[in-house]
Design an enzyme around this catalytic site. Structure first.
Site, PDB file in Angstrom:
ATOM      1  N   GLU A 214      -2.783 -17.240  -1.163  1.00 30.44           N
ATOM      2  CA  GLU A 214      -3.319 -17.622  -3.026  1.00 30.44           C
ATOM      3  C   GLU A 214      -2.491 -19.106  -3.110  1.00 30.44           C
ATOM      4  O   GLU A 214      -2.397 -19.262  -4.715  1.00 30.44           O
ATOM      5  CB  GLU A 214      -3.165 -16.484  -3.603  1.00 30.44           C
ATOM      6  CG  GLU A 214      -3.168 -15.186  -3.101  1.00 30.44           C
ATOM      7  CD  GLU A 214      -3.878 -14.479  -4.151  1.00 30.44           C
ATOM      8  OE1 GLU A 214      -2.846 -13.860  -5.039  1.00 30.44           O
ATOM      9  OE2 GLU A 214      -4.611 -13.117  -4.295  1.00 30.44           O
TER      10      GLU A 214
ATOM     11  N   GLU B 209      -7.074  -8.856   0.819  1.00 30.33           N
ATOM     12  CA  GLU B 209      -5.547  -7.619   0.116  1.00 30.33           C
ATOM     13  C   GLU B 209      -6.911  -7.229  -0.881  1.00 30.33           C
ATOM     14  O   GLU B 209      -7.650  -7.906  -1.749  1.00 30.33           O
ATOM     15  CB  GLU B 209      -4.913  -8.771  -0.869  1.00 30.33           C
ATOM     16  CG  GLU B 209      -3.215  -9.168   0.343  1.00 30.33           C
ATOM     17  CD  GLU B 209      -2.790  -9.911  -0.712  1.00 30.33           C
ATOM     18  OE1 GLU B 209      -2.826  -9.592  -2.054  1.00 30.33           O
ATOM     19  OE2 GLU B 209      -2.284 -10.675  -0.640  1.00 30.33           O
TER      20      GLU B 209
HETATM   21  C1  GLA Z   1      -1.763 -11.225  -4.822  1.00 30.06           C
HETATM   22  C2  GLA Z   1      -0.905 -11.387  -3.409  1.00 30.06           C
HETATM   23  C3  GLA Z   1       0.099 -10.449  -3.342  1.00 30.06           C
HETATM   24  C4  GLA Z   1       0.253  -9.867  -4.303  1.00 30.06           C
HETATM   25  C5  GLA Z   1      -0.590  -8.918  -4.741  1.00 30.06           C
HETATM   26  C6  GLA Z   1      -0.762  -8.561  -5.889  1.00 30.06           C
HETATM   27  O1  GLA Z   1      -2.857 -10.597  -3.681  1.00 30.06           O
HETATM   28  O2  GLA Z   1      -1.303 -12.094  -2.008  1.00 30.06           O
HETATM   29  O3  GLA Z   1       1.740 -11.336  -2.670  1.00 30.06           O
HETATM   30  O4  GLA Z   1       0.944  -9.890  -4.807  1.00 30.06           O
HETATM   31  O5  GLA Z   1      -1.666 -10.150  -5.438  1.00 30.06           O
HETATM   32  O6  GLA Z   1       0.287  -7.422  -5.206  1.00 30.06           O
END
Ligand code: GLA
Ligand code: CA
Length: 780
Positions: free
Chosen positions: A187, A264
């Protein structure tokens, strides 16, 4: 014409990309995983990735296999995992990939059960994990710029990545293993815009040996283009309830032939100390996955099983600083203790319908036995102040890292050289401090509430011994605040009128959270004390099993059982129990140590059969509107009024002319759906240069209504940096709805940005609104 040309170009480009991505080096085993046209290809055949995210350090190693089998029985075909750099390299250059840290073993266990693996080696992983997985010792370099091309940082990343390669590169599918994809960074679009940096990380991942499988980036739909590299696969992250077409719209536009993947899909959410326990609706989660499967969209369910953030590994968010609980249950389909849940079976029923012909799902493996432990009440006590280690001396205050300490608590002690009165200023407390004068508690300061000053009720006499005991909670794991040094970061002063006296000449005691350190104290039989102390007891078991240590009567601290650091506890909740895996207990005598920095109401630990994760006891109000407050806008003049467009995605508003002020009020006057509800996921205020101003010191001054019965929908969610969380008003209070934000200082404001909540057609879409900006606070 221009538009046509650009569509044509991006089509050509996309086609080129698909072929570039799918070329992969020759396979020794004949097995391949590739990016094909609108689909992934496993050994040349279309394949939908159904990945279960689980984290090896959040599961005791003896339980790994059972959890992998549970994912398999759920209907998943892949395990997705992060590699946590700071777990493996706790001291620079000393790597550990054994026992609970044996990532290769974890992958092989998945392979044993016919599961593929997606590896996400960071170096940054977020994951509500201490510092997002980065090692604390990077912060010993004063000016280190994490997640940039800072030469020191990059050198260390390179060393780490090569070690990961040594462990895992030979487990790529082409070499007889089961790894089918590897992620580059994490991210990054939510952190910065820096393609050269992301490219350099990509090159390190390749150099470490990950050359045979697709490399990918994961980001949010709102920002993935910021750092999108031509030769990587792009995937997006979003949560339960999100509008799936909207989430992939931009990606499909830019690369019409790329296989789609939600890297995700958030099954639930994580818990913070002092905030309501998070849950997400099972039916909504399942319908989101159905929508994806019906469109052949691959996904990874984050988390399928969250587990426990044992020891000191929990992270934190900022602003406002807020540390994570030890439980990482996440309201995931497989509970913290590895149990199947109703969510699990609802999802399983769905996934059953998407299996290849002739494949049927195995039954979920049995859960491990559960035991109760009768109350442990006989303790030996070692008061913290009577059990201090050898100190270090330092003229100036320095953060914990500078004393070569990574985690735990730190005690700063000085003797006053003159009489002092006024206000004690600590710049800054990271994260929870207790101040003592000659052993007497003067007060406690909590970074979560921005408490950095303590009025001295009485003058402190020359010769007084001043003690500041600071506990580090998790290092921030998201955004720029990951540069989060612990202890006291800058200085301590006593301020009286115009005069500030900086305190110097500190004796510093490092109090790390290691079993070796906490077990070697002068424990003596004794009663609970209302002061920081270590407690030690033994208890006998005739059979072992999983249990939940009930910490309800304790204050704040950490627990160790048979040498394992179990996690943090804090009376405020919502988590009241610590998951105690039976595999770390013994038949016969067991040992428990508790460090309570406050002191317990009653020194008693019971092993329960069920967890308590939802008992919030924080005294301070969760919401931002004080009793009797009523925002009065009668005498105010709006600087702008307008109408938001209907639908998801960010909306940007420019004012006719810039205005200057520090207090920003959004007054929502009507909505699109005819309900009483207003909901906003994120807001930015645009400064003189048209770019968002820093939200670091933002504070909610007022929100007329906040929904806290069905979830954490408080107004601070508009700047918690998470696009999936939102402020929502209650359903029985009519429009208008207002939110007032203190921007922390005065800005020239040229406009603002607003992100509605991410679900399609969810109530709360604001229509008409007015904006007020003022130099001083509003009247309530
Ligand atoms: C983002 C991050 C994960 C986690 C989620 C929330 O997607 O990439 O590592 O922190 O948020 O749980
Ligand atoms: Ca948010």
């Amino acid at each position: 014409m221009k538009k046509l040309l650009s569509i044509g170009l991006s089509l050509l480009f996309a086609l080129g990309v698909v072929s570039a991505l799918s070329s992969c080096s020759s396979s020794q085993t004949g097995e391949t995983f590739e990016v094909g046209k609108n689909t992934f290809l496993l050994n040349g055949k279309p394949f939908v990735v159904k990945a279960a995210e689980i984290h090896y350090p959040r599961i005791p190693e003896p339980y790994w296999e059972q959890r992998i089998q549970s994912c398999k029985a759920l209907g998943m075909n892949t395990i997705c995992l992060y590699v946590f750099w700071n777990l493996h390299e706790q001291k620079p250059g000393e790597f550990d990939f054994t026992g609970n840290k044996d990532i290769a073993k974890f992958c092989r266990l998945a392979q044993k059960h016919g599961m593929y693996v997606i590896v996400r080696p960071g170096p940054y992983v977020c994951a509500e994990w201490e510092m997002g997985g980065l090692p604390w010792w990077l912060l010993k370099k004063q000016d280190v710029q994490l997640r940039t091309q800072d030469p020191y940082y990059m050198e260390r990343v390179g060393i780490f990545m090569n070690e990961v390669g040594k462990q895992l590169a030979d487990l790529q599918i082409t070499r007889g293993g089961n790894i089918i994809m590897v992620q580059v960074e994490n991210e990054y679009g939510s952190y910065g815009i820096d393609k050269p940096y992301v490219s350099a990380i990509r090159d390190m991942v390749k150099k470490a040996g990950f050359t045979d499988v697709p490399l990918f980036q994961c980001d949010w739909s709102s920002n993935f283009t910021n750092n999108a590299l031509d030769d990587l696969l792009w995937t997006v992250n979003f949560g339960t309830g999100a509008n799936i077409d909207e989430q992939f719209r931009k990606l499909k536009e830019l690369r019409p032939e790329t296989p789609l993947m939600c890297s995700e899909f958030w099954s639930g959410w994580f818990d913070h100390w002092g905030r309501k326990h998070e849950t997400r609706d099972a039916a909504t989660m399942v319908s989101g996955i159905k929508d994806m499967l019906d469109r052949n969209i691959s996904f990874s369910l984050y988390m399928t099983h969250g587990g426990t953030t044992f020891g000191w590994w929990g992270g934190a968010n900022n602003p406002a600083y807020s540390a994570m609980c030890s439980s990482y249950d996440y309201d995931a389909p497989i509970s913290e203790a590895g149990w199947t849940t109703p969510k699990y079976f609802q999802l399983r029923d769905l996934l059953k319908q998407y299996l290849p012909d002739s494949v049927s799902l195995p039954e979920p493996p049995e859960a491990f036995p559960v035991i109760e432990i009768p109350a442990i009440t006989e303790w030996q006590v070692a008061p913290l102040f009577a059990n201090l280690p050898e100190p270090k001396q330092s003229e100036n205050i320095q953060p914990m890292e500078m004393f070569d300490q990574g985690w735990g608590s730190i005690l700063y002690r000085t003797t006053l050289t003159e009489d002092l009165s006024g206000i004690l200023h600590i710049d800054e407390v990271h994260d929870w401090a207790q101040v003592f004068a000659d052993g007497k508690l003067l007060g406690r300061l909590d970074r979560r509430h921005g408490e950095f000053t303590l009025p001295l009720k009485e003058a402190l006499k020359k010769g007084t011994q001043l003690d500041i005991l600071v506990e580090a909670m998790g290092r921030v794991n998201f955004d720029k605040s990951i540069h989060d040094r612990k202890g006291i970061t800058k200085k301590v002063e006593v301020v009286s009128g115009d005069k500030a006296t900086e305190l110097k000449n500190w004796t510093v005691y490092n109090l790390p959270p290691f079993y070796d350190f906490v077990s070697k104290k002068a424990y003596k039989p004794g009663k609970a004390v209302e002061a920081p102390a270590y407690y030690r007891a033994t208890f006998n078991l005739d059979k072992t099993g999983d249990t939940f240590l009930d910490m309800q009567t304790w204050g704040k601290g950490m627990v160790w059982v048979n040498g394992h650091a179990m996690g943090r506890f804090w009376e405020i909740g919502p988590q009241q129990t610590l998951f105690m895996p039976g595999c770390w207990l013994k038949e016969g005598e067991n040992e428990i140590i508790v460090l309570d920095l406050k002191g317990p109401a009653e020194a008693k630990v019971v092993g329960l059969q069920k967890p308590i994760l939802d008992m919030l006891r924080e005294k301070a109000p969760e919401t931002h509107r004080k009793d009797g407050q009523n925002l009065n806008l009668a005498a105010e003049k709006p600087v702008h009024s307008g109408t938001f467009a209907q639908g998801n995605g960010w909306q940007e508003v420019k004012f006719g002319a810039p205005v200057t002020g520090r207090y920003f009020c959004l007054d929502a006057t009507s909505n699109y759906d005819g309900t009483n509800i207003a909901a906003v996921a994120e807001m930015d205020v645009l400064g003189a240069d048209g770019k968002p101003v820093s939200r670091e010191s933002w504070k909610i001054m007022y929100a007329d209504s906040e929904e806290t019965r069905s979830g954490n929908r408080t107004a601070d969610k508009v700047f918690d940096l998470q696009e999936s969380t939102f402020w929502q008003t209650v359903d029985n209070t009519a429009y208008p709805h207002q939110i007032v934000i203190d921007l922390g200082k005065s800005y020239q404001v040229t406009g603002f940005r607003m992100l509605p909540r991410a679900e399609a057609g969810a109530p709360g879409q604001i229509k008409d609104y007015k904006v007020y900006v003022k130099a001083s606070d509003f009247k309530y």
